[in-house]
Design a protein around this motif. Structure first.
Motif, mmCIF file in Angstrom:
data_model
loop_
_atom_site.group_PDB
_atom_site.id
_atom_site.type_symbol
_atom_site.label_atom_id
_atom_site.label_comp_id
_atom_site.label_asym_id
_atom_site.label_seq_id
_atom_site.Cartn_x
_atom_site.Cartn_y
_atom_site.Cartn_z
ATOM 1 N N LEU A 31 -27.681 -63.230 -83.730
ATOM 2 C CA LEU A 31 -27.896 -63.340 -85.172
ATOM 3 C C LEU A 31 -29.165 -64.126 -85.473
ATOM 4 O O LEU A 31 -29.891 -63.813 -86.431
ATOM 5 C CB LEU A 31 -26.689 -64.016 -85.835
ATOM 6 N N THR A 32 -29.449 -65.128 -84.661
ATOM 7 C CA THR A 32 -30.674 -65.917 -84.850
ATOM 8 C C THR A 32 -31.908 -65.056 -84.644
ATOM 9 O O THR A 32 -32.852 -65.082 -85.443
ATOM 10 C CB THR A 32 -30.704 -67.106 -83.864
ATOM 11 N N ILE A 33 -31.902 -64.256 -83.583
ATOM 12 C CA ILE A 33 -33.036 -63.378 -83.297
ATOM 13 C C ILE A 33 -33.194 -62.327 -84.395
ATOM 14 O O ILE A 33 -34.314 -62.060 -84.860
ATOM 15 C CB ILE A 33 -32.859 -62.707 -81.920
ATOM 16 N N MET A 54 -44.075 -67.773 -83.576
ATOM 17 C CA MET A 54 -43.704 -68.365 -82.289
ATOM 18 C C MET A 54 -43.338 -69.836 -82.451
ATOM 19 O O MET A 54 -42.404 -70.332 -81.816
ATOM 20 C CB MET A 54 -44.841 -68.195 -81.282
ATOM 21 N N ILE A 55 -44.047 -70.534 -83.320
ATOM 22 C CA ILE A 55 -43.701 -71.939 -83.588
ATOM 23 C C ILE A 55 -42.341 -72.012 -84.279
ATOM 24 O O ILE A 55 -41.491 -72.846 -83.943
ATOM 25 C CB ILE A 55 -44.789 -72.596 -84.460
ATOM 26 N N ALA A 56 -42.123 -71.119 -85.245
ATOM 27 C CA ALA A 56 -40.857 -71.117 -85.988
ATOM 28 C C ALA A 56 -39.675 -70.797 -85.076
ATOM 29 O O ALA A 56 -38.607 -71.432 -85.183
ATOM 30 C CB ALA A 56 -40.923 -70.107 -87.128
ATOM 31 N N THR A 57 -39.820 -69.819 -84.185
ATOM 32 C CA THR A 57 -38.715 -69.472 -83.276
ATOM 33 C C THR A 57 -38.429 -70.607 -82.298
ATOM 34 O O THR A 57 -37.266 -70.891 -81.993
ATOM 35 C CB THR A 57 -39.029 -68.183 -82.491
ATOM 36 N N ILE A 93 -34.887 -66.347 -77.461
ATOM 37 C CA ILE A 93 -35.135 -66.308 -78.905
ATOM 38 C C ILE A 93 -36.620 -66.182 -79.197
ATOM 39 O O ILE A 93 -37.043 -65.392 -80.047
ATOM 40 C CB ILE A 93 -34.544 -67.570 -79.584
ATOM 41 N N VAL A 94 -37.439 -66.950 -78.491
ATOM 42 C CA VAL A 94 -38.895 -66.920 -78.724
ATOM 43 C C VAL A 94 -39.478 -65.555 -78.387
ATOM 44 O O VAL A 94 -40.232 -64.970 -79.181
ATOM 45 C CB VAL A 94 -39.601 -68.019 -77.897
ATOM 46 N N PHE A 95 -39.110 -65.014 -77.233
ATOM 47 C CA PHE A 95 -39.726 -63.752 -76.805
ATOM 48 C C PHE A 95 -39.146 -62.528 -77.520
ATOM 49 O O PHE A 95 -39.850 -61.544 -77.716
ATOM 50 C CB PHE A 95 -39.601 -63.596 -75.286
ATOM 51 N N CYS A 96 -37.889 -62.567 -77.903
ATOM 52 C CA CYS A 96 -37.308 -61.437 -78.632
ATOM 53 C C CYS A 96 -37.582 -61.529 -80.133
ATOM 54 O O CYS A 96 -37.714 -60.500 -80.806
ATOM 55 C CB CYS A 96 -35.801 -61.360 -78.394
ATOM 56 N N GLY A 97 -37.656 -62.749 -80.651
ATOM 57 C CA GLY A 97 -37.809 -62.927 -82.088
ATOM 58 C C GLY A 97 -39.224 -62.913 -82.601
ATOM 59 O O GLY A 97 -39.443 -62.856 -83.820
ATOM 60 N N SER A 98 -40.210 -62.958 -81.692
ATOM 61 C CA SER A 98 -41.610 -63.052 -82.137
ATOM 62 C C SER A 98 -42.386 -61.759 -81.958
ATOM 63 O O SER A 98 -43.555 -61.692 -82.346
ATOM 64 C CB SER A 98 -42.325 -64.171 -81.372
ATOM 65 N N ILE A 108 -52.224 -58.903 -79.039
ATOM 66 C CA ILE A 108 -52.225 -60.359 -79.152
ATOM 67 C C ILE A 108 -50.906 -60.930 -78.650
ATOM 68 O O ILE A 108 -50.877 -61.950 -77.948
ATOM 69 C CB ILE A 108 -52.480 -60.790 -80.613
ATOM 70 N N GLN A 109 -49.794 -60.277 -78.985
ATOM 71 C CA GLN A 109 -48.490 -60.789 -78.564
ATOM 72 C C GLN A 109 -48.332 -60.721 -77.049
ATOM 73 O O GLN A 109 -47.736 -61.616 -76.442
ATOM 74 C CB GLN A 109 -47.352 -60.047 -79.267
ATOM 75 N N LEU A 110 -48.874 -59.681 -76.419
ATOM 76 C CA LEU A 110 -48.796 -59.593 -74.960
ATOM 77 C C LEU A 110 -49.582 -60.719 -74.287
ATOM 78 O O LEU A 110 -49.112 -61.336 -73.323
ATOM 79 C CB LEU A 110 -49.324 -58.234 -74.488
ATOM 80 N N MET A 111 -50.770 -60.987 -74.796
ATOM 81 C CA MET A 111 -51.607 -62.049 -74.224
ATOM 82 C C MET A 111 -50.957 -63.415 -74.419
ATOM 83 O O MET A 111 -50.869 -64.221 -73.484
ATOM 84 C CB MET A 111 -52.993 -62.009 -74.864
ATOM 85 N N ALA A 112 -50.498 -63.682 -75.639
ATOM 86 C CA ALA A 112 -49.909 -64.985 -75.933
ATOM 87 C C ALA A 112 -48.613 -65.202 -75.157
ATOM 88 O O ALA A 112 -48.378 -66.282 -74.600
ATOM 89 C CB ALA A 112 -49.655 -65.103 -77.438
ATOM 90 N N CYS A 113 -47.768 -64.176 -75.098
ATOM 91 C CA CYS A 113 -46.486 -64.307 -74.414
ATOM 92 C C CYS A 113 -46.661 -64.431 -72.909
ATOM 93 O O CYS A 113 -45.855 -65.089 -72.237
ATOM 94 C CB CYS A 113 -45.582 -63.120 -74.754
ATOM 95 N N SER A 114 -47.697 -63.806 -72.368
ATOM 96 C CA SER A 114 -47.979 -63.938 -70.940
ATOM 97 C C SER A 114 -48.290 -65.391 -70.583
ATOM 98 O O SER A 114 -47.783 -65.936 -69.592
ATOM 99 C CB SER A 114 -49.154 -63.033 -70.553
ATOM 100 N N ILE A 115 -49.086 -66.032 -71.410
ATOM 101 C CA ILE A 115 -49.446 -67.436 -71.174
ATOM 102 C C ILE A 115 -48.226 -68.332 -71.360
ATOM 103 O O ILE A 115 -47.958 -69.224 -70.550
ATOM 104 C CB ILE A 115 -50.574 -67.860 -72.139
ATOM 105 N N LEU A 116 -47.454 -68.085 -72.428
ATOM 106 C CA LEU A 116 -46.287 -68.914 -72.717
ATOM 107 C C LEU A 116 -45.211 -68.764 -71.641
ATOM 108 O O LEU A 116 -44.560 -69.741 -71.259
ATOM 109 C CB LEU A 116 -45.712 -68.544 -74.080
ATOM 110 N N ALA A 117 -45.026 -67.543 -71.130
ATOM 111 C CA ALA A 117 -44.024 -67.322 -70.087
ATOM 112 C C ALA A 117 -44.353 -68.118 -68.829
ATOM 113 O O ALA A 117 -43.458 -68.699 -68.189
ATOM 114 C CB ALA A 117 -43.935 -65.828 -69.758
#
Length: 345
Positions: free
Chosen positions: A83-85, A256-259, A276-281, A314-323
Motif C-alpha cells: 500500500l505504501t508503494i 527518491m528522497i520522499a520514498t 519501497i525506494v526502487f518500486c515507488g520511484s 535518469i532513473q536507471l542511472m540514479a538507481c544503479s548508483i543507489l543500489a
C-alpha cells in the motif's frame, strides 16, 4: 569483463557501462532519429499499426508468462509495504506531475507528457533487479512491482482522464476496451500458459529479452513517425529538451528522497525500505509507450512519451548508483536479501 551470457564485453559496452548509459536507451534514441529521417506514411503506417498491436500483445503475453506466481505469493502478505508503494506510485507521483504541469516551466504538450508519466505504474524487471543488487526484500519487490503494473492497466487511464481532462463517455470506454484487449488479456493468457511455456522461457531469457525490447522499439518508431509527420520538431525546441531533462531529474530526486524518508518514518526495515525506494520511484517504459499509443492519437502519443524516455534513463542511472550504495552496508543488516517481517508491519 564479461556480459550476462559469459562472453567478453566489447570496448563500447564497457564505456557505456562506466558512464552508466543503458545501451537500450541509445537504441530508443536511434528509433527517434530514424523516425525523424524516415517516418512512415499512408498505407505503410497503417500496416505498421497492425504490427505494433500484435507486438504489444506479444509483449504482455511474455510479461504474464515470465511472472512467477510463487514469488508473488511469497511477498503478497506484506500488505502495508504494498500500500505504501502504491500510494507513492499512484497518489504522490500524480500530484507532483500535476504540480509540474501547472508550474509553467514546460510547454503545454511537454507538461501533459509529465502528467502522463506520473500516472504510469512502476517498472517490474529493473525494480526487482535493483532491489536484488541492493540486498533488499526481493519477494516483496516482485509482488509490489507486479501489482503496480496490473493495477496500472485500470488506474492509469482513470488518472489520465481526471488529471488531463480527457473527454468522458464512449472515448474513454473505447480506450479501456483497447487496454483490456491489447494488454490485460494477453497478460492473463501468458499467466495461464506459464505451466506450458514457463520452462522454455526460462531457458531462452536472452531471446525473450530481445523480443521484449524489440517490441518497445517498434512502438517507439511508430509513435514518433506519427509525431514527426504531425510536426513534432517544429513544436519542441532544443532548449525545451534541456529543460525537460532538468525537470525529470528534479522530479526523480524529490520522489527518491520522499520514498526513503517515508519508509523510515513508517518504521520499515532496511530491506523493506529498499523495495519501497526502487518500486515507488520508477515509471515503466514497457507499459507507458504502448498505453500512450492506445490513449492518445499517434502524433500526440509520440510527443507525450518524450518525458517518459528521458525519465527512464535518469532513473536507471540514479538507481544503479543507489543500489551499489545500499549493497555496501554491513552484512548483518541483511537476511538473504529478504527480511523477516518488521515490527512496523
Amino acid at each position: 569483463m564479461t556480459n550476462e551470457s559469459g562472453g567478453v564485453t566489447n570496448p563500447v559496452s564497457k564505456l557505456l557501462s562506466s558512464l552508466k548509459i543503458d545501451g537500450y536507451i541509445l537504441a530508443l534514441i536511434g528509433m527517434v532519429v530514424l523516425a525523424s529521417i524516415l517516418p512512415v506514411h499512408g498505407q505503410v503506417a497503417a500496416v505498421l499499426g497492425v504490427v505494433v498491436k500484435l507486438a504489444i500483445a506479444l509483449l504482455f503475453f511474455l510479461h504474464g508468462a515470465k511472472l512467477s506466481r510463487e514469488a508473488v505469493i511469497a511477498g503478497i502478505t506484506h500488505w502495508r509495504l504494498h500500500l505504501t508503494i502504491l500510494a507513492f506510485t499512484f497518489v504522490m507521483f500524480p500530484i507532483l506531475g500535476l504540480a509540474v504541469s501547472k508550474s509553467g516551466v514546460l510547454s503545454p504538450t511537454m507538461a501533459a507528457g509529465m502528467v502522463f508519466l506520473a500516472c504510469l505504474p512502476s517498472t517490474v524487471q529493473s525494480s526487482i533487479a535493483f532491489t536484488s543488487i541492493a540486498r533488499g526484500n526481493v519477494a516483496a519487490a516482485v509482488c509490489a512491482a507486479s501489482a503496480s503494473n496490473l493495477l496500472g492497466i485500470f488506474l492509469t487511464p482513470v488518472l489520465v482522464s481526471l488529471l488531463m481532462h480527457k473527454t468522458g463517455g464512449a472515448g474513454d470506454w473505447k480506450s479501456i476496451q483497447d487496454i483490456i484487449v491489447q494488454l490485460l488479456l494477453p497478460f492473463i493468457a501468458g499467466q495461464l500458459a506459464r505451466p506450458v511455456v514457463g520452462g522454455w522461457i526460462e531457458k531462452h531469457k536472452p531471446l525473450i529479452g530481445y523480443v521484449d525490447r524489440g517490441s518497445i522499439l517498434l512502438v517507439v518508431y511508430s509513435a514518433f513517425s506519427a509525431a514527426v509527420v504531425g510536426g513534432l520538431w517544429k513544436r519542441v525546441s532544443p532548449l525545451e529538451l534541456v529543460t525537460l531533462l532538468v525537470v525529470c531529474g528534479v522530479l526523480l530526486a524529490v520522489v527518491m528522497i520522499a520514498t526513503t524518508l517515508g519508509a523510515r518514518a513508517l518504521g520499515f526495515s532496511k530491506a523493506d525500505e529498499i523495495a519501497i525506494v526502487f518500486c515507488g520511484s520508477k515509471k515503466s517504459l514497457a507499459t507507458g509507450v504502448p498505453m500512450a499509443g492506445i490513449l492518445f492519437p499517434g502524433a500526440t502519443a509520440g510527443v507525450l512519451v518524450l518525458p517518459l524516455m528521458i525519465f527512464h534513463q535518469i532513473q536507471l542511472m540514479a538507481c544503479s548508483i543507489l543500489a551499489q550504495h545500499y549493497a555496501k552496508r554491513p552484512a548483518d543488516d541483511v537476511t538473504d536479501g529478504v527480511q523477516e517481517p518488521s515490527a512496523a508491519r
